[in-house]
Scaffold this active site. Structure first.
Site, PDB file in Angstrom:
ATOM      1  N   HIS A  31     -48.931  10.047  -0.458  1.00 18.72           N
ATOM      2  CA  HIS A  31     -49.344  10.011   0.968  1.00 18.72           C
ATOM      3  C   HIS A  31     -48.174  10.225   1.937  1.00 18.72           C
ATOM      4  CE1 HIS A  31     -47.195   6.189   1.575  1.00 18.72           C
ATOM      5  NE2 HIS A  31     -47.877   5.732   0.518  1.00 18.72           N
ATOM      6  N   HIS A  34     -44.633   9.150   1.408  1.00 20.61           N
ATOM      7  CA  HIS A  34     -43.848   9.875   0.092  1.00 20.61           C
ATOM      8  C   HIS A  34     -43.449  11.099   0.802  1.00 20.61           C
ATOM      9  CE1 HIS A  34     -46.760   7.194  -2.144  1.00 20.61           C
ATOM     10  NE2 HIS A  34     -45.461   6.944  -2.801  1.00 20.61           N
TER      11      HIS A  34
END
Ligand code: PAF
Length: 274
Positions: A31, A34
């Site tokens: 997501h 990250h």
């Protein structure tokens, strides 16, 4: 981007890289949180390696290992678009032998808060991070501050084992309402996500109290717990120093305020560094 599924493929792919290596270890279901780690790694290094590996040894009996979200194709697309050089997606048998030498989390810091609620979790986490850091030959490795205790333990492991890698702590990424991003947020309904905002609200309330001069840990915790009544169950509210020693008074510049609570299916964590 090279996708490596075996250690041999990873070693071969690394031979094509030059200069510094930024490494972002993940368990996938990538997501925005990250992505921000990958972008920072991209900015600060000549090459970037990302790993996607749902590490079984850091899940306890009865936890969500089998149900943990797996999105290999989407993860690969995100990494490719973000300019990752090597995506390492190993299988379990590539990473583990049947009879392994084990690394243990430190006796105190590894067994409080997350370590108390999930005994053994940090042993497995450190074991895989040690393997991944060695395999990646990283110059710098990027970890989110959201898993603050994980970050502190990895920093300690690198120090204790004289590992030649720089651990880079990265800011927590939140959605527009303040919910800290997590792969487990997909388990929540909209109504639960609304109630989950109590975690970040409790941290905001704590920050406001500190800014207005209230440094007493117990007084701050009482107010935080009031905000957290919206969650299903609070597991802990803790105020510790950056080495995870409990504090009686907030020390500006050396404090982390942490919360863990259940909302619907997932157990959520959040924190703020003061
Ligand atoms: O934070 C995570 O996603 C995991 O604990 C890590 C660091 C990738 C190790 O499996």
């Amino acid at each position: 981007m090279i996708i490596a599924r075996t250690i041999a493929q990873l070693q071969e792919a690394k031979n094509t890289l030059n200069g510094s290596i930024g490494f972002v270890p993940t368990m996938g279901a990538l997501h925005q949180g990250h992505l921000s780690l990958i972008q920072q790694a991209r900015k600060e290094n000549d090459a970037v390696i990302v790993s996607v590996f749902v590490n079984p040894t850091q899940f306890l009996e009865g936890e969500d290992l089998d149900a943990y979200p797996r999105k290999e194709e989407a993860d690969a697309k995100i990494c490719e678009l973000a300019g990752v050089d090597i995506l390492f997606m190993p299988t379990i048998d590539q990473m583990y032998e049947s009879d392994e030498l084990c690394i243990g989390a430190p006796a105190v810091r590894g067994y409080i808060l997350e370590g108390e609620k999930r005994p053994g979790h940090f042993d497995g986490m450190l074991q895989v991070v040690m393997k991944l850091l060695n395999l990646s030959s990283a110059t710098r490795a990027y970890f989110g501050k959201k898993d603050a205790q994980q970050l502190a333990l990895i920093t300690q492991m690198v120090r204790n084992y004289f590992m030649d890698v720089q651990i880079v702590p990265c800011e927590i990424v939140r959605d527009e309402r303040g919910l800290a991003l997590s792969s487990r947020n997909v388990y929540m309904s909209e109504e639960e996500k609304e109630r989950a905002l109590a975690l970040s609200r409790s941290l905001k309330r704590a920050t406001k109290m500190v800014v207005s001069g209230e440094l007493d840990v117990e007084a701050i915790k009482i107010q935080m717990l009031k905000v957290l009544e919206e969650t299903d169950r609070v597991e802990y509210v803790a105020i510790v120093d950056r080495s995870f020693r409990p504090l009686k008074k907030v020390e500006i510049g050396n404090t982390i305020i942490l919360v863990a609570a259940w909302v619907g299916k997932p157990r959520l964590i959040d924190n703020i560094w003061i």
